[in-house]
Design a protein around this motif. Structure first.
Motif, mmCIF file in Angstrom:
data_model
loop_
_atom_site.group_PDB
_atom_site.id
_atom_site.type_symbol
_atom_site.label_atom_id
_atom_site.label_comp_id
_atom_site.label_asym_id
_atom_site.label_seq_id
_atom_site.Cartn_x
_atom_site.Cartn_y
_atom_site.Cartn_z
ATOM 1 N N ILE A 286 0.859 -1.186 0.000
ATOM 2 C CA ILE A 286 0.000 0.000 0.000
ATOM 3 C C ILE A 286 0.893 1.233 0.000
ATOM 4 C CG2 ILE A 286 -1.718 1.333 1.286
ATOM 5 C CD1 ILE A 286 -2.853 -1.290 0.340
ATOM 6 N N VAL A 287 0.609 2.202 -0.852
ATOM 7 C CA VAL A 287 1.270 3.497 -0.794
ATOM 8 C C VAL A 287 0.279 4.492 -0.192
ATOM 9 C CG1 VAL A 287 0.591 4.157 -3.160
ATOM 10 C CG2 VAL A 287 2.598 5.218 -2.097
ATOM 11 N N PHE A 288 0.757 5.382 0.684
ATOM 12 C CA PHE A 288 -0.122 6.367 1.308
ATOM 13 C C PHE A 288 0.689 7.567 1.768
ATOM 14 C CE2 PHE A 288 1.401 3.664 4.697
ATOM 15 C CZ PHE A 288 1.524 4.472 5.829
ATOM 16 N N SER A 289 0.001 8.619 2.178
ATOM 17 C CA SER A 289 0.626 9.848 2.663
ATOM 18 C C SER A 289 0.406 9.973 4.164
ATOM 19 C CB SER A 289 0.045 11.063 1.943
ATOM 20 O OG SER A 289 0.678 12.256 2.363
ATOM 21 N N SER A 290 1.402 10.510 4.865
ATOM 22 C CA SER A 290 1.287 10.631 6.321
ATOM 23 C C SER A 290 2.239 11.698 6.847
ATOM 24 C CB SER A 290 1.621 9.288 6.989
ATOM 25 O OG SER A 290 1.587 9.396 8.408
ATOM 26 N N ASN A 291 1.858 12.293 7.980
ATOM 27 C CA ASN A 291 2.744 13.205 8.696
ATOM 28 C C ASN A 291 3.310 12.541 9.949
ATOM 29 O OD1 ASN A 291 0.467 13.146 10.290
ATOM 30 N ND2 ASN A 291 0.148 15.367 10.329
ATOM 31 N N MET A 292 3.438 11.230 9.950
ATOM 32 C CA MET A 292 3.822 10.459 11.137
ATOM 33 C C MET A 292 5.193 10.817 11.691
ATOM 34 S SD MET A 292 4.853 6.684 9.632
ATOM 35 C CE MET A 292 3.560 6.512 8.409
ATOM 36 N N HIS A 293 6.087 11.331 10.857
ATOM 37 C CA HIS A 293 7.439 11.626 11.312
ATOM 38 C C HIS A 293 7.677 13.119 11.536
ATOM 39 C CE1 HIS A 293 8.819 7.540 9.558
ATOM 40 N NE2 HIS A 293 8.576 7.449 10.843
ATOM 41 N N ASP A 294 6.624 13.890 11.569
ATOM 42 C CA ASP A 294 6.757 15.329 11.800
ATOM 43 C C ASP A 294 5.895 15.732 12.983
ATOM 44 O OD1 ASP A 294 7.136 18.038 11.751
ATOM 45 O OD2 ASP A 294 6.012 18.385 9.916
ATOM 46 N N PRO A 295 6.488 15.993 14.153
ATOM 47 C CA PRO A 295 5.693 16.383 15.326
ATOM 48 C C PRO A 295 4.835 17.622 15.099
ATOM 49 C CG PRO A 295 7.944 15.838 15.961
ATOM 50 C CD PRO A 295 7.918 15.874 14.462
ATOM 51 N N SER A 296 5.272 18.519 14.194
ATOM 52 C CA SER A 296 4.482 19.725 13.927
ATOM 53 C C SER A 296 3.250 19.417 13.096
ATOM 54 C CB SER A 296 5.342 20.757 13.191
ATOM 55 O OG SER A 296 5.538 20.378 11.833
ATOM 56 N N TYR A 303 4.652 6.936 1.848
ATOM 57 C CA TYR A 303 5.214 5.724 2.447
ATOM 58 C C TYR A 303 4.681 4.504 1.712
ATOM 59 C CZ TYR A 303 6.549 8.772 6.314
ATOM 60 O OH TYR A 303 7.110 9.774 7.069
ATOM 61 N N LEU A 304 5.486 3.451 1.709
ATOM 62 C CA LEU A 304 5.083 2.166 1.145
ATOM 63 C C LEU A 304 5.048 1.145 2.280
ATOM 64 C CD1 LEU A 304 4.521 0.919 -1.741
ATOM 65 C CD2 LEU A 304 6.844 -0.006 -1.585
ATOM 66 N N MET A 305 3.910 0.445 2.411
ATOM 67 C CA MET A 305 3.768 -0.553 3.467
ATOM 68 C C MET A 305 3.582 -1.940 2.869
ATOM 69 S SD MET A 305 0.866 -0.978 6.469
ATOM 70 C CE MET A 305 1.649 0.082 7.691
ATOM 71 N N ASP A 306 4.286 -2.919 3.430
ATOM 72 C CA ASP A 306 4.049 -4.323 3.129
ATOM 73 C C ASP A 306 2.829 -4.767 3.938
ATOM 74 O OD1 ASP A 306 4.225 -7.286 3.625
ATOM 75 O OD2 ASP A 306 5.977 -7.096 2.329
#
Length: 358
Positions: A286-296, A303-306
Motif C-alpha cells: 500500500i502506498v499512502f501519505s502521512s505526517n507520522m514523522h513530523d511532530p508539527s 510511504y510504502l507498506m508491506d
C-alpha cells in the motif's frame, strides 16, 4: 479522491493552518526561483516530471491504459475545484466538469467510456460557502455533493446518488462492475458500494467515525481506505460537528477489507493523519501519505507498506506536502501531488515518475 472530504483544498488548508513551514520558502525572496524536483533518498523515483504549473492541482488518477490522468484543479479564476483531464505528459489539458459548483474525487472507468466525480452544481452554481473555523480546523460536508457519471469528456452527466447529505469519494473497481463511495445517508460517514448505474447500494462499514477515500485492489477483491475511530470525548466532538455538517481531521488510520469476508483490518496505528492510500498492483503493498514523522504535523510524505509484515519504507523527502499517490495499473509509473517547486506558498502540482522497484 480520492481522496478528500472537500477535495484538494481540505488537505492543503490543513498544511497551511499548521504553519507555513518549508512550503513558505517558495515565496521567500531569498529562495531560488526553482527548487529541486527530486530529493535525496527518493530512490524509487526515476525521471520525475512536473505536469501542472500553478494553482492547486491534485487527486490525479490514471486511466486504465495509463495514457491519461483525470484530476481536480482550482484554476482559471475559479474559487473552487473543477475536474480536468490531460495526457501523462501534461498536454491536452481540458475541463470535463460543468464549471458550476464545487467538484471533487474523479475517476475514469476501466473501459474508458465514462468518468465519475462528485459535484454540488445541482445545489447551486456558485462555490459553496467555506466553513467557519472558529471551532478549529474542520472540513465541510457539503450536503449538495452527489456523484455523477458522464461521458469521457464530461458529456451528458447523470446523477448516480440522490439521498440527503454528502455523497462523494467514488471510484470504479478495476473490473468495472462496482463503485465504492462515502456517504452520510445513515447519519455517519460510511463506505458504500453500488453498481455503475447507481443501483444495488450496499453498506460496507458501520463503526462510528469517518470512513472514506477507498480504492480497490488490482483484482477488485480488496479495499483500502482511511478511517477515524474517535472514542469518549473525541466521539462526542465528532458527532457534534457532524450535526453541523463538519468533521475535524487529524487522526486517520489506514484499513483494508476483503470484499468476501468484509471484516476491516487496521494497518496503521500511529495517531497521525494517514490518508490517500492506494494499492500497488502486486496486491502486497500500500502506498499512502502521512505526517507520522513530523511532530508539527506540517510535513506529509509518501510511504510504502508491506501488507503482510507492516514494514514501512519512506518514499519522499521533500520538506512539505506530498500526497495523493496512485500507481499505474502496470506498476511502472507513480503519480502524486506535491508542493515541491511551487512558485508561491502552498501551490500544489501534479508530478509523475517512473517507478524503480529496487
Amino acid at each position: 479522491m480520492m481522496q478528500t472530504i472537500n477535495g484538494l483544498t481540505a488537505w492543503l488548508l490543513l498544511v497551511a493552518v499548521l504553519g507555513a513551514g518549508a512550503t513558505a520558502r517558495a515565496a521567500d525572496s531569498s529562495a531560488p526561483t526553482e527548487q529541486p524536483l527530486h530529493y535525496t533518498g527518493e530512490k524509487h523515483f526515476q525521471h520525475i516530471r512536473q505536469l501542472t504549473f500553478g494553482g492547486q492541482n491534485a487527486e490525479a488518477y490514471f486511466s486504465f491504459d495509463g495514457t491519461e490522468l483525470i484530476f481536480q484543479s482550482t484554476r482559471d479564476g475559479r474559487a473552487c475545484d473543477a475536474i480536468y483531464r490531460m495526457d501523462t505528459e501534461g498536454h491536452n489539458v481540458r475541463r470535463v466538469s460543468s464549471g458550476k459548483g464545487a467538484t471533487t474525487c474523479s475517476f475514469i472507468a476501466p473501459n474508458g467510456r465514462s468518468i465519475i466525480y462528485a459535484s454540488t452544481h445541482l445545489a447551486g452554481e456558485r462555490c459553496p460557502t467555506k466553513p467557519d473555523r472558529s471551532q478549529g480546523y474542520v472540513w465541510p460536508l457539503y450536503p449538495g455533493y452527489d456523484i455523477f457519471r458522464a461521458g469521457p469528456e464530461g458529456e451528458n452527466p447523470a446523477r448516480l446518488t440522490d439521498t440527503p447529505g454528502y455523497d462523494a469519494e467514488g471510484v470504479y473497481s478495476p473490473l468495472g462492475d462496482k463503485i465504492v463511495f462515502t456517504s452520510m445517508r445513515t447519519g455517519d460517514l460510511e463506505l458504500f458500494m453500488m453498481n455503475p448505474d447507481g443501483s444495488t447500494v450496499e453498506q460496507l462499514t458501520d463503526e462510528p467515525g469517518y470512513d472514506g477515500g477507498a480504492f480497490f485492489s488490482r483484482d477488485g477483491q480488496w479495499l483500502v481506505w482511511r478511517a477515524s475511530r474517535p472514542q469518549d470525548k473525541a466521539l462526542e466532538d465528532y458527532r457534534r460537528l457532524l450535526r453541523q455538517g463538519l468533521v475535524r481531521p487529524g487522526r486517520l488510520e489506514i484499513y483494508i477489507m476483503n470484499l468476501n469476508e468484509r471484516q476491516p483490518i487496521q494497518l496503521t496505528d500511529n495517531g497521525a493523519a494517514n490518508f490517500a492510500p492506494y494499492w500497488h498492483p502486486d496486491g502486497q503493498h500500500i502506498v499512502f501519505s502521512s505526517n507520522m514523522h513530523d511532530p508539527s504535523g506540517r510535513n506529509f510524505d509518501l510511504y510504502l507498506m508491506d501488507v503482510e509484515t507492516r514494514a514501512l519504507e519512506q518514499l519522499t523527502y521533500y520538506p512539505g506536502f506530498d500526497g495523493f499517490p496512485m500507481f499505474s495499473h502496470d506498476g511502472k509509473k507513480l503519480v502524486f501531488a506535491s508542493n515541491r517547486n511551487g512558485t508561491v506558498a502552498g501551490e500544489t502540482n501534479v508530478f509523475i515518475v517512473d517507478w524503480e522497484p529496487r
